[in-house]
Design a protein around this motif. Structure first.
Motif, short mmCIF file in Angstrom:
data_model
loop_
_atom_site.label_atom_id
_atom_site.label_comp_id
_atom_site.label_asym_id
_atom_site.label_seq_id
_atom_site.Cartn_x
_atom_site.Cartn_y
_atom_site.Cartn_z
N CYS A 25 0.82 -1.20 0.00
CA CYS A 25 0.00 0.00 0.00
C CYS A 25 0.86 1.26 0.00
O CYS A 25 0.57 2.23 -0.71
N ARG A 26 1.94 1.24 0.78
CA ARG A 26 2.81 2.42 0.87
C ARG A 26 3.40 2.80 -0.48
O ARG A 26 3.71 3.96 -0.72
N ALA A 27 3.57 1.82 -1.35
CA ALA A 27 4.20 2.07 -2.65
C ALA A 27 3.25 2.70 -3.66
O ALA A 27 3.67 3.11 -4.74
N LEU A 28 1.96 2.80 -3.33
CA LEU A 28 0.95 3.28 -4.27
C LEU A 28 0.59 4.73 -4.02
O LEU A 28 0.86 5.29 -2.96
N SER A 29 -0.06 5.35 -5.00
CA SER A 29 -0.64 6.68 -4.85
C SER A 29 -2.13 6.55 -4.55
O SER A 29 -2.76 5.53 -4.89
N THR A 30 -2.70 7.58 -3.94
CA THR A 30 -4.15 7.54 -3.72
C THR A 30 -4.90 7.56 -5.05
O THR A 30 -6.00 7.02 -5.14
N SER A 31 -4.31 8.17 -6.08
CA SER A 31 -4.98 8.20 -7.39
C SER A 31 -5.14 6.79 -7.95
O SER A 31 -6.21 6.44 -8.46
N ALA A 32 -4.09 5.99 -7.86
CA ALA A 32 -4.17 4.62 -8.35
C ALA A 32 -5.18 3.81 -7.55
O ALA A 32 -5.97 3.03 -8.10
N VAL A 33 -5.17 3.99 -6.23
CA VAL A 33 -6.12 3.26 -5.39
C VAL A 33 -7.55 3.73 -5.68
O VAL A 33 -8.48 2.92 -5.73
N SER A 34 -7.73 5.03 -5.88
CA SER A 34 -9.06 5.54 -6.22
C SER A 34 -9.58 4.91 -7.51
O SER A 34 -10.75 4.51 -7.59
N ASP A 35 -8.72 4.81 -8.51
CA ASP A 35 -9.14 4.18 -9.77
C ASP A 35 -9.48 2.71 -9.55
O ASP A 35 -10.42 2.17 -10.15
N ALA A 36 -8.70 2.04 -8.70
CA ALA A 36 -8.99 0.64 -8.39
C ALA A 36 -10.32 0.50 -7.67
O ALA A 36 -11.10 -0.43 -7.96
N LEU A 37 -10.60 1.40 -6.75
CA LEU A 37 -11.89 1.38 -6.06
C LEU A 37 -13.04 1.55 -7.05
O LEU A 37 -14.06 0.85 -6.98
N ASP A 38 -12.87 2.46 -8.01
CA ASP A 38 -13.89 2.65 -9.04
C ASP A 38 -14.08 1.38 -9.86
O ASP A 38 -15.20 0.98 -10.17
N ARG A 39 -12.97 0.76 -10.23
CA ARG A 39 -13.06 -0.47 -11.04
C ARG A 39 -13.86 -1.55 -10.31
O ARG A 39 -14.66 -2.26 -10.92
N LEU A 40 -13.65 -1.63 -9.00
CA LEU A 40 -14.28 -2.68 -8.22
C LEU A 40 -15.64 -2.28 -7.66
O LEU A 40 -16.31 -3.08 -7.01
N GLY A 41 -16.04 -1.04 -7.90
CA GLY A 41 -17.34 -0.58 -7.43
C GLY A 41 -17.42 -0.40 -5.93
O GLY A 41 -18.47 -0.60 -5.32
N ILE A 42 -16.30 0.02 -5.32
CA ILE A 42 -16.23 0.22 -3.88
C ILE A 42 -16.10 1.71 -3.59
O ILE A 42 -15.25 2.39 -4.16
N ALA A 43 -16.93 2.22 -2.70
CA ALA A 43 -16.84 3.62 -2.28
C ALA A 43 -15.76 3.75 -1.20
O ALA A 43 -15.91 3.20 -0.11
N GLY A 44 -14.67 4.46 -1.52
CA GLY A 44 -13.59 4.56 -0.54
C GLY A 44 -12.84 5.87 -0.56
O GLY A 44 -11.85 6.03 0.15
N GLN A 45 -13.30 6.85 -1.36
CA GLN A 45 -12.64 8.15 -1.45
C GLN A 45 -13.28 9.11 -0.45
O GLN A 45 -14.46 9.45 -0.58
N ALA A 46 -12.51 9.54 0.55
CA ALA A 46 -13.03 10.38 1.63
C ALA A 46 -13.09 11.83 1.17
O ALA A 46 -12.06 12.50 1.03
#
Length: 215
Positions: free
Chosen positions: A4-25
């Motif tokens: 997780c530390r190696a990632l950006s919030t932008s990449a994780v946000s896109d992954a959340l969108d792909r998976l249909g998970i609400a996770g952007q605060a």
């Protein structure tokens, strides 16, 4: 945590969108854009005081490395729930950072210690005798997102994302794929390719394709 530390919030946000998970605060930002945090949520919810007047920070001695303090102050902007003494104690104990759905104060101490605080802003008015601890280690709301104890949080200059513990493996895998593909596109453009060519070569427009309904 390492992945997780190696990632950006932008990449994780896109992954959340792909998976249909609400996770952007929404509305939660770092005091300093250079701040980063990554760790597991230790949650606390505040409410307005009653006749008992309450307390605001006796919990901090129980936290340590790997923990992120997550304070749900119901988006309240007129009373702080984090300041100088909590920052010093958290920093000494190796806490990863603090997230507040509300405001903090004593910003200079956080900046001097390079201790990450993510919040809705800062104001000097104390929360003592204005808010009290309602519950700890329970589900809370941060920027409109449900945070459970132990959920993985990642914060950087773009904001804060929440990786629900039961889906974190899927989210991390998707985010790594997205970040890797965007890195290859960036390299190809740097070497002279057009953005259109580079995106097409690496399937850019499919990277964030949503595969499920937001929970």
């Amino acid at each position: 945590m390492r992945r997780c530390r190696a990632l950006s919030t932008s990449a994780v946000s896109d992954a959340l969108d792909r998976l249909g998970i609400a996770g952007q605060a929404l509305g939660i930002a770092p005091l300093d854009r250079r701040f980063r945090l990554c760790g597991r949520a230790w949650t606390l919810r505040y409410g307005p005081v009653g006749e008992d007047r309450g307390t605001v920070g006796d919990y901090i001695d129980d936290l340590g490395p790997g923990d992120v303090v997550v304070l749900d102050n119901q988006s309240r902007l007129d009373a702080t729930v984090w300041g100088d003494l909590l920052t010093v104690t958290a920093h000494r104990r190796g806490v990863e950072g603090t997230v507040i759905d509300g405001v903090c104060r004593d910003v200079d101490r956080s900046l001097a210690l390079d201790y990450p605080v993510f919040s809705r802003g800062n104001w000097m008015r104390t929360g003592k005798d204005r808010v009290r601890v309602e519950a700890t280690r329970i589900a809370v709301s941060i920027g409109g997102i449900r945070v459970e104890p132990g959920d993985l949080l990642l914060g950087d200059g773009d904001g804060l994302v929440v990786l629900p513990r039961f889906r974190e493996a899927d989210i991390l895998a998707a985010a790594e794929e997205i970040e890797s593909a965007e890195g290859r596109i960036r390299d190809q453009v740097t070497e002279g390719a057009s953005l259109r060519e580079a995106r097409s070569a690496h399937g850019y427009h499919e990277l964030q394709h949503c595969t499920g309904a937001a929970r």
